[in-house]
Design an enzyme around this catalytic site. Structure first.
Site, PDB file in Angstrom:
ATOM      1  CG  ASP A 347      85.513  67.734  75.847  1.00  0.00           C
ATOM      2  OD1 ASP A 347      86.604  67.496  75.751  1.00  0.00           O
ATOM      3  OD2 ASP A 347      84.923  67.223  76.866  1.00  0.00           O
ATOM      4  CD  GLU A 383      88.359  65.577  72.655  1.00  0.00           C
ATOM      5  OE1 GLU A 383      89.752  65.635  72.853  1.00  0.00           O
ATOM      6  OE2 GLU A 383      87.301  65.797  73.244  1.00  0.00           O
TER       7      GLU A 383
END
Length: 706
Positions: A347, A383
């Site tokens: 993330d 990401e």
């Protein structure tokens, strides 16, 4: 209880050896460390404190014979409390072990959980937080993995299914009620059979590291459903355990992985190593802040009371700290070696590359991953952005990494909603995004292709809403992105207009067909194959409710869409031409063979530069040559496949497509048509060279050479 033995400084955390448990915790800030053992669960459990007098390289350690699995524990840190200098030690705060392999309970957000008195952030609060805190738990490391083997599915054969442990299983009618919403539910045969039938080779689980439900959400009757609020990087989230017993979540998670592996399905974890649940200077003191605030967090240099924040959550971990890097690498190795997971999706991964201010491809974190003999061998997915300056880094991660391709998502959405001048970039995304990944030696598999994910509209909402409808979140519809690139097909939200409903269904199939027929790695968001809706909410991070859960009753009305996705998945799996390991070369240089890919206008002409530059062009024909795949199979033999034509019409009217001349194929048969989802194999028409084929408005047809 016997006296504390010296024990060992390595490994960090609590480790049971059959006779007792070794405890080790890092803190450069502390002047004294107390290990706190509790004789049971709950706020009234008796606490016994043991000073850890041994310290090596700022690791405080001790061994306690007789401490068995299931024992609850925590730490108290004695030392300086001077927020202006970044020091926040306070022995009245019970602290979680950063290396705890299991965590019990939740925090109740009492003022004692904070280092200050409410209303005065620079005061010191000496209320005892233990009755209001979660507890670390000693775990039994033994588990019978038997013959568990990681599937090790090559990227080019991978189909990823992004899923939420609870949201996917909580309403599944064939999973026993007591197992729904848990790791055991995800590993249940009904769920495993469904995933294999869908052609999934990997589940990418939204955060399962122990996380915290934010105070502001709890007060509004909401929850941190998505889980991007980690407090324990080694502990499976306890609420996803069906037993509710301390430490049992570890065994249940392992059993889930074992069951998925037996079906050939990999487990990828969505991990949040960029920030923690302790928030900014107004956040609680739960673990890292009280153990060694300045070593774990990026602090503002000229006023160390405050935290640097490139994540939008209040804090960012200090990526130039060797102890933070050790924590992350130890965590990653633990989940691979002990929990048998097969990869990670990072993330806000751009934050991991910020040692100072700018994103740096040569950051120490990437060096550590590259040379690690365990972590470097699993799937690593970035990401590739954060909210800091210069944080959008799609295409810029090191060669070992793959990336969520946000440009793929945006381009495919724009193309199918009819935005002008998108055809050239759409063609690039369809063929693996070589403009992003070829320059540093990466291949099409570097692109994790997706049209929807947890963050944003579902597939059904993408074709049903022009704007977000997030009122249920209680933030006056200000949360969530406004850049949805969606199209409601003429009516906002639910409608009984059959023409609109038909168009929406066709648009879903167009987006799904594009996803599965593109070069790269397709990722499907859970429930999209069932027409899942969030009723226009594009930010259900706080909605632990039916609004966000997969509604399995929708299968009754959406079985044609599910069937279509299953057919797409089989088509991709059966034909290497849709999952090449190398980029297309284009026209053969010597002219002796057909190119591996050719582009034609709807009237059958080979596309020229002027055709690509046509502002409103939305339709073309792609020839994929199965005889010109350049990569060998695992035994070194040339790969051969059928050849295909993709007839793509994003125009708002029906178009006649003229097929290529005989040198490209003497006979073609239709195998897929987004305008006719129930096309049966025995009914598929065949076409001759230069014959014309009618392609419905906003539709894709796939023809195979026979």
């Amino acid at each position: 209880m016997a006296n504390v033995w010296p024990g060992d400084a390595y490994p960090l955390g609590a480790h049971f050896d059959g006779a007792g448990t070794n405890f080790a915790v890092f803190s450069e800030a502390a002047e004294q460390v107390e290990l706190c053992l509790f004789d049971g669960p709950g706020p009234k459990a008796k606490e016994t404190r043991y000073p850890l007098t041994e310290t090596d390289a700022f690791v405080w350690h001790g061994y306690l014979p007789g401490v068995m699995p299931g024992r609850r524990y925590g730490y108290r840190m004695h030392g300086p409390y001077d927020p202006r200098r970044g020091a926040r030690c306070n022995p009245s705060k019970l602290l979680l072990d950063p290396y705890a392999q299991a965590i019990e309970g939740e925090i109740d957000w009492h003022q004692a959980c904070f280092g200050y008195d409410f209303g005065d952030p620079w005061s010191r609060n000496d209320l005892d937080s233990a009755p209001h805190m979660m507890r670390s738990v000693v775990v039994n490391p033994y588990f019978d993995w038997d013959v568990d083997r990681p599937p090790r599915t090559p990227y080019h054969e991978t189909v990823i299914y992004e899923a939420h442990v609870k949201g996917l299983t909580i309403q599944h009618p064939d999973i026993p009620e007591e197992l729904r919403g848990t790791y055991a539910g995800l590993g249940h045969p009904a769920m495993v059979d469904y995933l294999t039938g869908l052609g999934v080779t990997a589940v990418e689980l939204m955060p399962v590291h122990q996380f915290v439900h934010d105070d502001m959400l709890v007060k509004r009757g909401l929850r941190n459903y998505w889980g991007y609020n980690t407090i324990g990087y080694f502990a499976p989230h306890n609420a996803y355990s069906s037993s509710g017993q301390a430490g049992e979540q570890v065994l249940e998670f392992k059993a889930m992985v074992k069951a998925l592996h037996a079906a050939g399905i990999e487990v990828i974890l969505d991990v949040v190593y960029n920030h923690t649940a302790e928030g900014n200077h107004l956040g609680p003191t739960l673990s890292f802040r009280g153990i060694d605030n300045a070593s774990y967090y990026r602090l503002v240099e000229n006023d160390r009371r405050y935290y640097m924040d490139t994540t939008g959550t209040g804090n960012s971990l200090l990526m130039r700290s060797p102890h933070v890097l050790q924590l992350i690498m130890d965590s990653l190795r633990y989940w691979v070696t002990e929990m048998h997971v097969d990869g990670f999706r990072f993330d806000l991964a751009a934050t991991l590359a910020r040692e100072l201010h700018e994103v740096d491809r040569l950051a120490a974190f990437f060096d550590l991953v590259q040379q690690d003999p365990v972590v470097s061998q699993v799937k690593l997915i970035a990401e590739p952005w954060d909210v800091g300056e210069g944080g959008y880094q799609v295409g810029n991660f090191p060669p070992l990494w793959t990336e969520w391709n946000g440009k793929y998502r945006d381009t495919v959405r724009d193309f199918w909603r009819g935005r002008p001048a998108t055809m050239p970039e759409f063609a690039s995304r369809l063929t693996g995004s070589s403009d992003l990944y070829a320059d540093d030696g990466r291949r099409p598999i570097a692109s994790i292709n997706f049209v929807t994910c947890h963050d944003g509209f579902t597939l059904g909402d993408l074709v049903s809403y022009n704007t977000k409808h997030n009122e249920a979140n209680g933030e006056h519809n200000r949360d969530g992105t406004d850049d949805n690139r969606s199209w409601n097909c003429g009516v906002e939200g639910p409608t009984r207009d059959l023409d609109v409903v038909s168009l929406r269904e066709r648009q879903k199939r167009n987006l799904l067909a594009t996803l599965f027929l593109s070069q790269g790695v397709p990722m499907l968001s859970h429930g999209d194959e069932l027409g899942r809706t969030q009723h226009g909410n594009n930010n259900v991070y706080c909605q632990d409710s039916e609004l966000a859960w997969v509604d399995w009753s929708a299968l009754q009305d959406n079985w044609p869409l599910l069937d279509f996705v299953q057919r797409l998945s089989r088509l991709r799996a059966q034909h290497p031409v849709f999952r090449r390991r190398r980029f297309f070369r284009g026209r053969a240089r010597d002219g002796s063979d057909l190119s591996d890919i050719m582009w034609f206008t709807p009237d059958g002409r080979e596309m020229a530069d002027t055709d690509w530059r046509t502002h409103f062009a939305k339709s073309f024909n792609v020839f994929l040559n199965g005889d010109a795949i350049t990569e060998p199979d695992p035994r070194g033999r040339p790969v051969r496949d059928d050849s295909f034509l993709l007839l793509i019409n994003a125009h708002d009217g029906d178009l006649w497509f003229t097929l290529p001349p005989a040198r490209y194929g003497s006979l073609w048969t239709k195998v897929l048509d987004t305008g006719d989802p129930l096309l049966a194999e025995e009914e598929t028409p065949t076409y001759k060279p230069a014959e014309t084929v009618l392609v419905e408005a906003r539709a894709v047809q796939v023809l195979r050479r026979v």
